[in-house]
Design a protein around this motif. Structure first.
Motif, short mmCIF file in Angstrom:
data_model
loop_
_atom_site.label_atom_id
_atom_site.label_comp_id
_atom_site.label_asym_id
_atom_site.label_seq_id
_atom_site.Cartn_x
_atom_site.Cartn_y
_atom_site.Cartn_z
N GLU A 1 -10.55 -63.20 -29.06
CA GLU A 1 -11.92 -63.89 -28.64
C GLU A 1 -11.41 -65.38 -28.49
N MET B 1 -9.71 -66.22 -24.96
CA MET B 1 -10.54 -66.06 -23.91
C MET B 1 -11.30 -67.49 -23.64
N ARG C 1 -15.73 -71.20 -18.11
CA ARG C 1 -15.61 -70.30 -16.93
C ARG C 1 -16.54 -70.58 -15.65
N GLU D 1 -8.11 -71.87 -17.23
CA GLU D 1 -7.57 -70.82 -18.05
C GLU D 1 -6.14 -70.96 -18.68
#
Length: 213
Positions: free
Chosen positions: A22, A25, A31, A51
């Protein structure tokens, strides 16, 4: 002596692995970034998202490598080159870069290189004292800190690019205004190389920009 339950050990290990996954991510706020943020990411990081950079914040070694690569963005060479041309007279009478138009562009190039050095130095100071976990916590929600974070990477490149283009156009004007045929030919070859280089970079940039939409 009571042995630890294997299921408890496996459950704790699974929980730690899921927590680590997690953390790796990309957060939703990053995002679903705005177009301006993704555009800044494209200039600063070479891709329209965070990312890869977010992954570098999870490891000390990766963060150190990213910090070192961003610290060495300098405009010292442009500053020294523009300074030499502004403060000296052309040794070749057929290539006069001290005429008003080239000299003005050389002076602007020198100013832009100074600003690039200033912003690059401030960015180096910021990255020199940057803490990986603190940086990760600050950019996680997005917002104004993320914009200033990306601008600290983009601004030195922006002013260095302006400085370089002003210097190139000053040399092109001086070359085409020369009375020497060889100088005209070399300047024309330089202009073609410049157009091809800028054109290929622009095509790649537009291709990456199209992927953002």
């Amino acid at each position: 002596m009571t042995l630890p339950d294997a299921s408890n050990i496996y459950g704790a290990r699974t929980s730690d692995e899921s927590t680590l996954a997690e953390d790796r991510m990309l957060p939703g706020a990053l995002r679903d970034a705005s177009f301006v943020t993704r555009l800044l990411c494209l200039f600063a990081l070479g891709r329209p998202d965070l990312e890869t950079h977010w992954e570098s914040l999870q490891s000390k070694d990766a963060f150190q490598n990213a910090r070192e690569s961003l610290k060495h963005r300098k405009a010292g060479l442009l500053l020294a080159t523009s300074g030499v041309f502004v403060t000296t007279v052309s040794p070749a009478p057929y290539f006069d870069y001290t005429s008003p138009a080239p000299y003005f562009l050389l002076f602007i190039s020198l100013m832009m290189a100074m600003i690039a050095m200033l912003t690059s130095g401030l960015g180096m100071i910021r990255w020199l004292h940057a803490d990986r976990q603190w940086t990760q916590e600050q950019i996680k929600p997005g917002g104004h800190f993320l914009l200033s974070y990306l601008l600290s990477m983009v601004m030195p490149m922006f002013f260095a690019g302006l400085s370089l283009n002003c210097f190139i156009f000053a040399m092109l004007i001086a070359g085409f205004c020369s009375q020497n045929t060889v100088c005209h030919v070399l300047t024309a070859v330089w202009l073609v190389a410049y157009v091809v280089g800028v054109g290929s970079m622009s095509i790649e940039f537009m291709w990456k920009l199209a992927q953002m939409s």
